[in-house]
Design an enzyme around this catalytic site. Structure first.
Site: not given
Length: 267
Positions: A91, A113
């Site tokens: 991730e 992100e």
């Protein structure tokens, strides 16, 4: 135990107001030397999360979840920890095919992100309503996303996930706690990743029909099955597996069966 009781227990443990007897402490299974050997490049200048994900923060975060890495025999404990670290590595990966030390040495390189395509607000979810102007983009080791995850994570861990989602990328202990919360918490119809990896997953008839077999691949399905599962030889799935295989070898434990979710239906 009722969900409300679990939330209260987690809050008490994370607040330091309650301690719970443990078996082997996580630090005996994940030493700082092993942690540094797993995350060889997390503090490189090239990684935006440089110096954020510390060993001490990880160890402190695990105290909120006393059954993490502490359920079953020694091999099961090590395998679960390796699986968790592999999933958070994918991730947050900064690796590439020809990266120094290989593509699976670059976990925990990012803490949020980059260039999110939306603010990840599900406006139809009235239980965990979005706060104006807030983004629920991926943050932390598991890249916690969406208001319906930030809300309950914050409630369980003692922060306001809807009004202050930024804390997940600003506080390293909170960041690790959210990843562990996601790993440990059942969100029906999904089982918890923890139960899958320690042999406590009991498939329903629907799970059996969907070929959702126990193993590392099912944790991938829980985390991101809608985009990655049911696809033979998916690159994202293979990256997760690559991390898991490297970490399992470092822990000196086998990976177990069912590494991918190529023939599983998503939840």
């Amino acid at each position: 135990m009722a969900p409300s009781s679990l939330v209260f227990l987690s809050f008490m443990l994370c607040s330091g107001l309650l301690s719970e007897a443990r078996g082997l402490p996580i630090s005996s299974l994940v030493t700082k030397e092993l942690f540094d050997g797993i995350f060889l490049h997390k503090d490189d200048n090239a990684c935006p999360a440089k110096d954020f994900y510390t060993y001490d923060s990880f160890i402190q975060a695990t105290r909120c979840f006393p059954t993490f890495g502490n359920t079953g025999g020694l091999a099961t404990r090590k395998r679960e920890i390796a699986a968790f670290l592999a999933q958070i590595s994918h991730e947050t990966t900064g690796g590439w095919a020809t990266a120094p030390d290989g593509p699976y040495a670059w976990g925990l390189c990012f803490k949020e992100e980059v260039s999110p395509q939306s603010d990840y607000c599900d406006s139809t979810n009235t239980e965990w309503p979005c706060y104006p102007g807030k983004s629920y983009k991926g943050r932390g080791p598991i890249q916690l996303s969406w208001n319906y995850n930030y809300g309950p994570a914050g409630k369980a861990l003692g922060f306001d996930g809807l009004r202050n989602p930024e804390i997940v990328s600003n506080n390293s202990i909170t960041a690790f706690r959210t990843a562990l919360w996601f790993w440990m918490t059942e969100q029906k119809p999904k089982p918890s990743c923890h139960n899958v990896m320690v042999g406590r997953y009991v498939p329903t008839a629907e799970d059996v029909a969907a070929n959702r077999t126990a193993g590392f691949g099912l944790t991938t399905n829980i985390i991101n099955g809608g985009l990655e599962c049911g696809i033979p030889n998916d690159g994202q799935v293979n990256d997760r597996i690559g991390y898991f295989q490297r970490y399992a070898a470092l822990f000196k434990v086998d990976t177990g069966p069912n590494l991918d979710c190529a023939y599983q239906k998503s939840f």
